[in-house]
Design a protein around this motif. Sequence first.
Motif, PDB file in Angstrom:
ATOM      1  N   VAL A   5       0.839  -1.208   0.000  1.00 11.17           N
ATOM      2  CA  VAL A   5       0.000   0.000   0.000  1.00 11.17           C
ATOM      3  C   VAL A   5       0.872   1.256   0.000  1.00 11.17           C
ATOM      4  CG1 VAL A   5      -1.654   1.348   1.353  1.00 11.17           C
ATOM      5  CG2 VAL A   5      -1.997  -1.112   1.058  1.00 11.17           C
ATOM      6  N   PHE A   6       1.963   1.232   0.755  1.00  6.02           N
ATOM      7  CA  PHE A   6       2.882   2.381   0.799  1.00  6.02           C
ATOM      8  C   PHE A   6       3.522   2.657  -0.565  1.00  6.02           C
ATOM      9  CE2 PHE A   6       3.930   2.274   5.641  1.00  6.02           C
ATOM     10  CZ  PHE A   6       2.742   2.930   5.886  1.00  6.02           C
ATOM     11  N   LEU A   7       3.550   1.649  -1.446  1.00  4.45           N
ATOM     12  CA  LEU A   7       4.084   1.878  -2.789  1.00  4.45           C
ATOM     13  C   LEU A   7       3.305   2.970  -3.530  1.00  4.45           C
ATOM     14  CD1 LEU A   7       4.831  -1.702  -4.201  1.00  4.45           C
ATOM     15  CD2 LEU A   7       6.488   0.127  -3.850  1.00  4.45           C
ATOM     16  N   MET A   8       2.029   3.132  -3.154  1.00  5.88           N
ATOM     17  CA  MET A   8       1.202   4.158  -3.799  1.00  5.88           C
ATOM     18  C   MET A   8       1.718   5.561  -3.526  1.00  5.88           C
ATOM     19  SD  MET A   8      -1.215   2.682  -5.576  1.00  5.88           S
ATOM     20  CE  MET A   8      -2.339   4.047  -5.849  1.00  5.88           C
ATOM     21  N   THR A   9       2.522   5.712  -2.474  1.00  4.81           N
ATOM     22  CA  THR A   9       3.034   7.044  -2.122  1.00  4.81           C
ATOM     23  C   THR A   9       4.313   7.399  -2.874  1.00  4.81           C
ATOM     24  OG1 THR A   9       4.405   6.232  -0.271  1.00  4.81           O
ATOM     25  CG2 THR A   9       2.084   6.722   0.201  1.00  4.81           C
ATOM     26  N   ILE A  10       4.892   6.424  -3.602  1.00  6.29           N
ATOM     27  CA  ILE A  10       6.153   6.666  -4.299  1.00  6.29           C
ATOM     28  C   ILE A  10       5.901   7.311  -5.660  1.00  6.29           C
ATOM     29  CG2 ILE A  10       8.140   5.530  -5.391  1.00  6.29           C
ATOM     30  CD1 ILE A  10       8.120   3.496  -3.177  1.00  6.29           C
ATOM     31  N   ASN A  11       6.634   8.376  -5.936  1.00  9.17           N
ATOM     32  CA  ASN A  11       6.569   9.031  -7.244  1.00  9.17           C
ATOM     33  C   ASN A  11       7.939   9.625  -7.574  1.00  9.17           C
ATOM     34  OD1 ASN A  11       6.710  11.720  -5.985  1.00  9.17           O
ATOM     35  ND2 ASN A  11       4.595  11.319  -5.355  1.00  9.17           N
ATOM     36  N   HIS A  12       7.990  10.386  -8.668  1.00 11.20           N
ATOM     37  CA  HIS A  12       9.275  10.899  -9.157  1.00 11.20           C
ATOM     38  C   HIS A  12       9.965  11.855  -8.185  1.00 11.20           C
ATOM     39  CE1 HIS A  12       6.311  13.946 -10.354  1.00 11.20           C
ATOM     40  NE2 HIS A  12       7.300  14.804 -10.275  1.00 11.20           N
ATOM     41  N   SER A  13       9.198  12.410  -7.234  1.00 17.18           N
ATOM     42  CA  SER A  13       9.796  13.350  -6.286  1.00 17.18           C
ATOM     43  C   SER A  13      10.022  12.738  -4.902  1.00 17.18           C
ATOM     44  CB  SER A  13       8.894  14.583  -6.146  1.00 17.18           C
ATOM     45  OG  SER A  13       7.602  14.228  -5.677  1.00 17.18           O
ATOM     46  N   SER A  14       9.808  11.439  -4.768  1.00 17.23           N
ATOM     47  CA  SER A  14       9.967  10.774  -3.468  1.00 17.23           C
ATOM     48  C   SER A  14      11.433  10.760  -3.038  1.00 17.23           C
ATOM     49  CB  SER A  14       9.458   9.330  -3.541  1.00 17.23           C
ATOM     50  OG  SER A  14       8.082   9.279  -3.820  1.00 17.23           O
TER      51      SER A  14
ATOM     52  N   ILE B 279      12.732   2.633   2.812  1.00  7.05           N
ATOM     53  CA  ILE B 279      11.869   2.147   3.894  1.00  7.05           C
ATOM     54  C   ILE B 279      10.772   1.240   3.353  1.00  7.05           C
ATOM     55  CG2 ILE B 279      10.148   2.864   5.607  1.00  7.05           C
ATOM     56  CD1 ILE B 279      11.880   5.342   6.133  1.00  7.05           C
ATOM     57  N   VAL B 280      10.128   1.670   2.278  1.00  8.05           N
ATOM     58  CA  VAL B 280       9.030   0.884   1.704  1.00  8.05           C
ATOM     59  C   VAL B 280       9.528  -0.480   1.234  1.00  8.05           C
ATOM     60  CG1 VAL B 280       7.338   0.754  -0.161  1.00  8.05           C
ATOM     61  CG2 VAL B 280       7.700   2.919   1.047  1.00  8.05           C
ATOM     62  N   LEU B 281      10.657  -0.493   0.536  1.00 10.50           N
ATOM     63  CA  LEU B 281      11.213  -1.761   0.077  1.00 10.50           C
ATOM     64  C   LEU B 281      11.656  -2.628   1.258  1.00 10.50           C
ATOM     65  CD1 LEU B 281      13.321  -0.664  -3.040  1.00 10.50           C
ATOM     66  CD2 LEU B 281      11.061  -1.714  -2.987  1.00 10.50           C
ATOM     67  N   SER B 282      12.115  -1.995   2.335  1.00 10.55           N
ATOM     68  CA  SER B 282      12.514  -2.741   3.529  1.00 10.55           C
ATOM     69  C   SER B 282      11.316  -3.469   4.147  1.00 10.55           C
ATOM     70  CB  SER B 282      13.131  -1.801   4.560  1.00 10.55           C
ATOM     71  OG  SER B 282      14.298  -1.178   4.063  1.00 10.55           O
ATOM     72  N   ILE B 283      10.171  -2.800   4.177  1.00  9.11           N
ATOM     73  CA  ILE B 283       8.955  -3.405   4.732  1.00  9.11           C
ATOM     74  C   ILE B 283       8.556  -4.627   3.919  1.00  9.11           C
ATOM     75  CG2 ILE B 283       6.494  -3.047   5.162  1.00  9.11           C
ATOM     76  CD1 ILE B 283       7.163  -0.087   5.703  1.00  9.11           C
ATOM     77  N   ILE B 284       8.586  -4.489   2.593  1.00  9.55           N
ATOM     78  CA  ILE B 284       8.222  -5.603   1.717  1.00  9.55           C
ATOM     79  C   ILE B 284       9.224  -6.742   1.858  1.00  9.55           C
ATOM     80  CG2 ILE B 284       7.917  -6.294  -0.699  1.00  9.55           C
ATOM     81  CD1 ILE B 284       6.903  -3.464  -1.254  1.00  9.55           C
ATOM     82  N   GLY B 285      10.519  -6.410   1.956  1.00  9.96           N
ATOM     83  CA  GLY B 285      11.536  -7.430   2.136  1.00  9.96           C
ATOM     84  C   GLY B 285      11.380  -8.165   3.460  1.00  9.96           C
ATOM     85  N   PHE B 286      11.079  -7.434   4.525  1.00  9.04           N
ATOM     86  CA  PHE B 286      10.881  -8.045   5.845  1.00  9.04           C
ATOM     87  C   PHE B 286       9.725  -9.040   5.799  1.00  9.04           C
ATOM     88  CE2 PHE B 286       9.694  -8.288  10.313  1.00  9.04           C
ATOM     89  CZ  PHE B 286      10.930  -8.275  10.953  1.00  9.04           C
ATOM     90  N   SER B 287       8.641  -8.642   5.144  1.00 15.82           N
ATOM     91  CA  SER B 287       7.486  -9.525   4.991  1.00 15.82           C
ATOM     92  C   SER B 287       7.846 -10.774   4.207  1.00 15.82           C
ATOM     93  CB  SER B 287       6.352  -8.780   4.282  1.00 15.82           C
ATOM     94  OG  SER B 287       5.327  -9.668   3.878  1.00 15.82           O
TER      95      SER B 287
END
Length: 466
Positions: free
Chosen positions: A345-354, A361-369
């Motif tokens: 869900v947090f991936l929705m917050t990522i864009n060109h200005s992130s 952090i977002v990728l870390s959460i997905i990796g932890f899961s």
Amino acid sequence: MSVKKTDSLEKNHYLLIAAIAFGIILNPLNTSMITVALPEIKNEFLLTSKDITWLIASYFIVCAIFLPLIGKLSDYYGRKKIFLSGLLLISISSFAAPLSQNMPFLLGMRAIQAIGTSALYPAGMGIVRSYIEKSQNRVIGLLTVCATTSAAFGPTISGLLIQQGGWHVIFYVNFPIIIISAILAVFFIPQDEKRTTKRFKWDGMGIIIFSCLISLWIYFLQTLKSDINLWALIGSLALTFLFYFFEKKKEEPFIDVVFLKKNLNISLVYIQYIFATMIFFAMLLSMPSYLQSVLMLNPELTGLIMLSLSVFSIISTPLATRWMEKSGNKIPLLIGVIIGVVGVVFLMTINHSSPLYWIFIVLSIIGFSNGILNIGLQTLLYSFVSTSKTGTASGLFLTSRFIGNILASSAFGLMFATGVNDTNLNWMTIILIVVSVILFSGILVITKNKVAKGTQGLEKMNAEKR
């Protein structure tokens, strides 16, 4: 086995394990290293996103076909022989692939590489089960972690290498690993014992049907970007049913569909692993392209950002293992999938200005899961499987992983067919959110009423060992 031979194995079993470990990391490593190289390969050969999808998907198709097949071949013709043959095929493809002048030749070399790497895991597991008696389950767990870790580190290694020598160098990195594995295998894996079993029966038609149905399903998924190809859908469904009814009647089938039908708990675990793998590999595929094409990062920095996915997957694996030993599978699996849903869900917050730290952090959460789900689903699988069926179950478990990879690569080609941008990343995220919800529902079903039965099965297995 003689006393002298037994003593030799006991003395050198760490070197035997090392030989297998170095070998089996080649498959996941080469599966993920290619992801960072895709933009450069695409530009050099003037490819479309559809072409790139086939470069990825063809590797998975070959692996999905040859993993269960080579597992059977190693039982008949000798595991050491198959293991060393796999290393030879990887050597040939790794030498020739960087010399590719066109896409078809590169595809052919990747196919040979896929056959070679597919030989290593089933043959290696067979060797462990044959010659490692003490702490066998821990050894298998260690090898599984090695495979998972190499897949996670693939993009980082690839990014660092490409920055120095271009996409060609990612194939050359295989040679030190191959040489170490081959030397250790020659000297420390015992010679194959002569077998008097009946002759191997090839299920040639089953293999052909399975290959066609996987390829046609991928073709159908790719055509969705323009319109629904009704004939491709009908053909895919027809081949799927044909494969089921054909294999159902075979005495020695390519894939034992009767076994899967009789063991629904196991089948459900495979399905959930397909979804979990799809999410993880979709990130390995889409984020390197997004970081380089939209945020304009170089391959080296892209690899470092992708490191978050791997490091936290590695961290969560031993933590989840100890957690499950104390509390069982249910709670850790549910927590793991919930964490995954949050990350997607947090991936929705990522864009060109992130900012880069937020992407990390977002990728870390997905990796932890992913680390929790990977070890959790394997543990749950073996709680449903008797010792005598471990080899079959393990082979199909890896096949499930490659089906998940195929779905991820198809979704990548579909979503980014018109280019890599914020909008298409959001569409990919929506697909992954749906997959995450399905994954959560499936794990809830499996763990709700059947973990108790699985635990009883595990206790029975342990009693058999004692």
